[in-house]
Design an enzyme around this catalytic site. Structure first.
Site, PDB file in Angstrom:
ATOM      1  N   GLU A 293      10.364  -4.515   7.865  1.00  0.00           N
ATOM      2  CA  GLU A 293      10.838  -3.922   6.602  1.00  0.00           C
ATOM      3  C   GLU A 293      12.082  -3.055   6.743  1.00  0.00           C
ATOM      4  O   GLU A 293      12.126  -1.932   6.241  1.00  0.00           O
ATOM      5  CB  GLU A 293       9.699  -3.117   5.956  1.00  0.00           C
ATOM      6  CG  GLU A 293       8.450  -3.957   5.743  1.00  0.00           C
ATOM      7  CD  GLU A 293       7.282  -3.173   5.146  1.00  0.00           C
ATOM      8  OE1 GLU A 293       7.347  -1.933   5.084  1.00  0.00           O
ATOM      9  OE2 GLU A 293       6.295  -3.824   4.746  1.00  0.00           O
TER      10      GLU A 293
ATOM     11  N   GLU B 207       1.913 -12.386   5.874  1.00  0.00           N
ATOM     12  CA  GLU B 207       0.926 -11.475   5.265  1.00  0.00           C
ATOM     13  C   GLU B 207       0.506 -11.998   3.892  1.00  0.00           C
ATOM     14  O   GLU B 207       0.475 -11.259   2.900  1.00  0.00           O
ATOM     15  CB  GLU B 207       1.523 -10.063   5.136  1.00  0.00           C
ATOM     16  CG  GLU B 207       2.039  -9.511   6.453  1.00  0.00           C
ATOM     17  CD  GLU B 207       2.547  -8.075   6.380  1.00  0.00           C
ATOM     18  OE1 GLU B 207       2.310  -7.393   5.378  1.00  0.00           O
ATOM     19  OE2 GLU B 207       3.198  -7.650   7.360  1.00  0.00           O
TER      20      GLU B 207
HETATM   21  C1  XIL Z   1      -1.298  -2.319   5.338  1.00  0.00           C
HETATM   22  C2  XIL Z   1      -2.776  -2.435   5.716  1.00  0.00           C
HETATM   23  O1  XIL Z   1      -3.274  -3.631   5.184  1.00  0.00           O
HETATM   24  C3  XIL Z   1      -3.553  -1.254   5.182  1.00  0.00           C
HETATM   25  O2  XIL Z   1      -4.892  -1.273   5.674  1.00  0.00           O
HETATM   26  C4  XIL Z   1      -2.883   0.056   5.577  1.00  0.00           C
HETATM   27  O3  XIL Z   1      -3.539   1.135   4.953  1.00  0.00           O
HETATM   28  C5  XIL Z   1      -1.428   0.064   5.190  1.00  0.00           C
HETATM   29  O4  XIL Z   1      -0.773  -1.085   5.750  1.00  0.00           O
HETATM   30  N1  XIL Z   1       3.252  -4.633   4.988  1.00  0.00           N
HETATM   31  C6  XIL Z   1       2.898  -4.587   6.316  1.00  0.00           C
HETATM   32  C7  XIL Z   1       1.497  -4.258   6.694  1.00  0.00           C
HETATM   33  O5  XIL Z   1       3.713  -4.936   7.176  1.00  0.00           O
HETATM   34  O6  XIL Z   1       1.425  -3.562   7.905  1.00  0.00           O
HETATM   35  C8  XIL Z   1       0.799  -3.453   5.605  1.00  0.00           C
HETATM   36  O7  XIL Z   1      -0.580  -3.340   5.982  1.00  0.00           O
HETATM   37  C9  XIL Z   1       0.952  -4.145   4.264  1.00  0.00           C
HETATM   38  C10 XIL Z   1       2.408  -4.247   3.893  1.00  0.00           C
END
Ligand code: XIL
Length: 377
Positions: free
Chosen positions: A160, A280
């Site tokens: 990101e 994701e």
């Molecule tokens: C999220 C997790 O799913 C949660 O459990 C945590 O509280 C916050 O992070 N982008 C990403 C992930 O790269 O690491 C994030 O994961 C969601 C958004």
């Protein structure tokens, strides 16, 4: 008369017999990983196995051949203060995956979130110098990647880095603590350090909304140029010799995402010679979605029509992934079930809270089996 009665009686009998027959048990669904074998890996996210039920772990083994630790390999939990590392949960996860023949995708090394502040403070509380910040990031990457050398298949090296509201004219880097401390070359450096620590690990840049140039917010859509910025950034990394193998499109999507944009982004990254993963994936059945914090919407009742629409969106997405299978390395869902999702109120995954298949799962398996995308009558 007699004949008519006999026929009627026979029909009645055969109907009764039919009704009495127990319903044939539904054929067990093929696991997602097997449905796309030879095309791309199919993954999920979770800090397995601790806290997961036997049924959940069985679901993981049946459906996925790669797992991303949802939180436990992030800088905050692994490296909460200088010189203090915590590998209990990631070690257990790596072992469980290896014992079960499942690959591991490392997530993540350089990120603006879930990273302790000590990285950015000088020895007397002043802002860290560029040299010290580089030393700390290098140590972090060498220690974490080095620990799992040869065991973790690949890493989201930088997560990101691009900001939300740009215009696409520039890379529009987020003014993160890493940019402030080191400058824009922190990305190339992070890739080099990761490659030194494990030369065989695949190294990816990972981000959300990089598949589109208009932001995710349907109420106030804005041109953000994030896809265009991602192309500028990736071209620079390649030019500067960063050992980058691919790009992870996070894929936090919703019912109204523009799927043509997703396909265009995949084609654009292919043209740079990069592999692509959906890192994701989740498609919310209500409200918005993106990689941005916090969660918005959810909790309201969701209609069967919304789950049907969700299934269509998943089908269209997997149709795109199938057609680009040559360059797609992996599709990873962000969680195993709606109960385990970071967007659980919006029910974005393909198994419900009780691990039952949703219409979306069936729609994805139909695409894998070569059926065409369902179209509305
Ligand atoms: C999220 C997790 O799913 C949660 O459990 C945590 O509280 C916050 O992070 N982008 C990403 C992930 O790269 O690491 C994030 O994961 C969601 C958004």
């Amino acid at each position: 008369m007699f004949v008519a009665c006999t026929i009627l009686a026979t029909i009645a009998l055969s109907q009764t017999a039919d009704e009495a027959k127990p319903a044939a048990p539904a054929a067990p669904l093929i696991g997602l990983k097997d449905a796309f074998a030879g095309k791309f890996l199919v993954g999920t996210a979770g800090d397995v196995p601790r806290g997961y039920s036997e049924a959940e772990l069985a679901n993981v083994k049946a459906n996925y051949n790669i797992i991303t630790p949802e939180n436990c390999m992030k800088p905050q939990p692994t490296h909460p203060s200088e010189g203090t590392y915590n590998f209990t949960t990631p070690d257990a996860m790596v072992k469980w995956c290896e014992d079960n023949g499942i690959k591991i995708w490392g997530h993540t090394l350089a990120w603006h979130a879930q990273t302790a502040n000590w990285f950015f403070q000088g020895t007397n509380g002043e802002p860290v110098t560029r040299e010290l910040a580089m030393e700390r990031l290098s140590n972090h990457i060498h220690t974490v990647v080095g620990r799992y050398k040869g065991r973790v298949y690949g890493w989201d090296v930088v997560n990101e880095a691009i900001n939300d509201r740009g215009g696409g004219e520039t890379e529009n880097l987020r003014n993160s603590n890493w940019v402030k401390a080191i400058g824009p070359d922190y990305l190339t450096l992070a890739f080099k350090w990761a490659h030194e620590a494990d030369p065989n690990a695949l190294l990816y840049y990972n981000d959300y909304n990089i598949d589109q140039d208009t932001n995710y917010d349907r109420a106030t859509p804005q041109y953000s140029g994030k896809h265009t910025s991602s192309m500028l950034l990736l071209k620079r990394l390649i030019k500067d010799g960063a050992p980058i193998n691919g790009v992870g499109i996070q894929g936090h999507w919703h019912l109204y995402n523009n799927i043509d944009d997703v396909e265009k982004a995949i084609s654009d990254y292919e043209s740079l010679g990069l592999k692509i993963s959906i890192s994701e994936l989740d498609v919310t059945a209500t409200g918005e979605n993106s990689g941005a914090f916090p969660t918005r919407g959810g909790g309201e009742p969701i209609t069967p029509e919304a789950f049907q629409k969700q299934a269509e969106v998943y089908a269209k997405l997997f149709d795109v992934f199938n057609r680009h299978a040559k360059s797609m390395s992996r599709v990873t869902f962000w969680g195993i079930s709606d109960r385990r999702s970071w967007r659980s109120g919006q029910r974005p995954l393909v198994f419900d809270g009780q691990l039952q298949p949703k219409p979306a799962l069936k729609a994805i398996l139909d695409i894998a089996a070569g059926k065409s995308v369902p179209t509305k009558p």
